[in-house]
Design a protein around this motif. Structure first.
Motif, PDB file in Angstrom:
ATOM      1  N   ASN A   1       0.878  -1.069   0.160  1.00 13.90           N
ATOM      2  CA  ASN A   1      -0.060   0.047  -0.065  1.00 13.90           C
ATOM      3  C   ASN A   1       0.678   1.236   0.119  1.00 13.90           C
ATOM      4  O   ASN A   1       0.676   1.748  -0.306  1.00 13.90           O
ATOM      5  CB  ASN A   1      -0.623  -0.454   1.542  1.00 13.90           C
TER       6      ASN A   1
ATOM      7  N   ASN B   1      -3.701   4.761   2.276  1.00 16.96           N
ATOM      8  CA  ASN B   1      -5.195   4.799   1.819  1.00 16.96           C
ATOM      9  C   ASN B   1      -5.011   5.721   1.521  1.00 16.96           C
ATOM     10  O   ASN B   1      -4.662   6.396   1.247  1.00 16.96           O
ATOM     11  CB  ASN B   1      -5.614   4.575   3.696  1.00 16.96           C
TER      12      ASN B   1
ATOM     13  N   PRO C   1      -7.989   0.978   0.525  1.00 15.64           N
ATOM     14  CA  PRO C   1      -5.971   0.936   0.178  1.00 15.64           C
ATOM     15  C   PRO C   1      -5.329   1.212  -0.771  1.00 15.64           C
ATOM     16  O   PRO C   1      -6.339   0.175  -1.676  1.00 15.64           O
ATOM     17  CB  PRO C   1      -5.922  -0.985   0.877  1.00 15.64           C
TER      18      PRO C   1
END
Length: 268
Positions: A102, A137, A151
Motif C-alpha cells: 500500500n 490509504n 487501501p
C-alpha cells in the motif's frame, strides 16, 4: 559521596537534560521545517495531495533524526541501534507485506497522479470523490456522503476511471418506441428536446439515430455532449422530457409482455 555525585550522577543528569533538550528543541525545529516546506510547496502551486504526502514523509524522517540525536547524547550506540532498527524493519516488513504494498502504491499514485483531490473516480471497487491520499490509504466520499477508506494497493492494482479528468462527457441514452409509432416524428422530438437544452454542447454535435430493430421496439441512441458537471442532471432531465413528450404525442414506449394463447380441445 561527593566524588560519586561528580563522577556519575552529575554527568548523567546533564546528559539526560541535554537529551531532553535535543528532543524537544529538535521536534520544534522539525515542525518549523515542515511548516516551511508546506508553505514553499503551496506557493509553487503544487497539488494539495502531493503536498500532504511529501510533508508526512518529511515529518517521519525528521522525527527519526531527532530521536537518534537524543539517544546519541545519552551515550547510546546509535550505529548498533540503526542496525538493530534495520533488522527489525526487515522482519516487520516481511510481516507487513500488504502495508508495504500500500505504501509503494501510494508513492506511485502521488508520482503519476491518475487523479487529484476533488475528482470523482471509480477505483478499488468504490465510486466517489477523492478527499485525500495518505501513505497507506485513499479516503473517498461516496455520492450518499459515506466516507470510504480504500487501501492504495487495491487502487493502483486495479482499473482507475476518472470521471473528472475531462471537461466534457458524452451522455449515452437509449429510447425505444413501438413498431406502430411514427419513426420520423419520434426522431424529430428527440432532436428538438436536445436542441432546447442549453446545457447540451453544440460541438461535438449530439447524435440521434436508430440503433436497433429489437424484438418489441425500435431503439434510438441519443448521445449529447455536456460539461462533466452537468452529466447527471442532463441525463435525468432528458429522460423525463422524452417520456412526457412521447406520452403527449401518442408515441408508445413498449415494455416486456407475453401473449398467452389457450387452445380448446374437443374430447369427443
Amino acid at each position: 559521596m561527593e566524588n560519586m555525585f561528580d563522577t556519575y550522577i552529575y554527568p548523567w543528569v546533564i546528559n539526560i537534560l541535554l537529551a531532553l533538550a535535543i528532543f524537544f528543541v529538535g521536534r520544534w525545529v522539525a515542525n518549523q521545517i515542515i511548516k516551511l516546506i508546506t508553505r514553499l510547496l503551496r506557493r509553487s502551486k503544487m497539488d494539495d495531495m502531493l503536498v500532504n504526502f511529501i510533508t508526512s514523509i518529511a515529518n517521519i524522517l525528521l522525527l527519526l533524526v531527532v530521536v537518534v540525536a537524543a539517544l546519541d547524547q545519552l551515550g547510546v550506540d546509535t550505529t548498533s541501534l540503526i542496525a538493530l532498527v534495520g533488522a527489525a524493519g526487515l522482519a516487520v516488513g516481511l510481516a507487513l507485506q500488504d502495508s508495504l504494498k500500500n505504501f509503494a502504491a501510494g508513492v506511485m499514485l502521488i508520482v503519476f497522479r491518475p487523479f487529484r483531490e476533488g475528482d470523482f473516480v471509480e477505483a478499488g471497487g468504490v465510486s466517489g470523490i477523492v478527499e485525500h491520499v495518505t501513505i497507506f490509504n485513499t479516503v473517498m466520499r461516496t455520492p450518499d456522503n459515506r466516507e470510504v477508506i480504500v487501501p492504495n494497493g487495491g487502487i493502483y492494482s486495479d482499473v482507475i476511471v476518472n470521471f473528472s479528468a475531462r471537461d466534457t462527457r458524452r451522455v449515452d441514452m437509449v429510447f425505444g418506441i413501438g413498431y406502430d409509432s411514427d419513426l420520423k416524428q419520434a426522431k424529430a422530438i428527440l432532436v428538438e428536446i436536445l436542441a432546447n437544452d442549453e446545457r447540451i454542447l453544440k460541438d461535438p454535435a449530439p447524435v440521434v439515430a436508430v440503433s436497433e430493430l429489437a424484438d418489441s421496439s425500435v431503439n434510438f441512441v441519443v448521445r449529447p455532449w455536456v460539461k462533466s458537471a452537468d452529466y447527471w442532471s442532463v441525463k435525468w432531465d432528458t429522460t423525463e422530457a422524452v417520456k412526457l413528450r412521447f406520452d403527449a404525442e401518442d408515441i408508445t414506449i413498449p415494455y416486456p409482455q407475453m401473449d398467452v394463447h389457450l387452445h380448446e380441445h374437443d374430447d369427443d
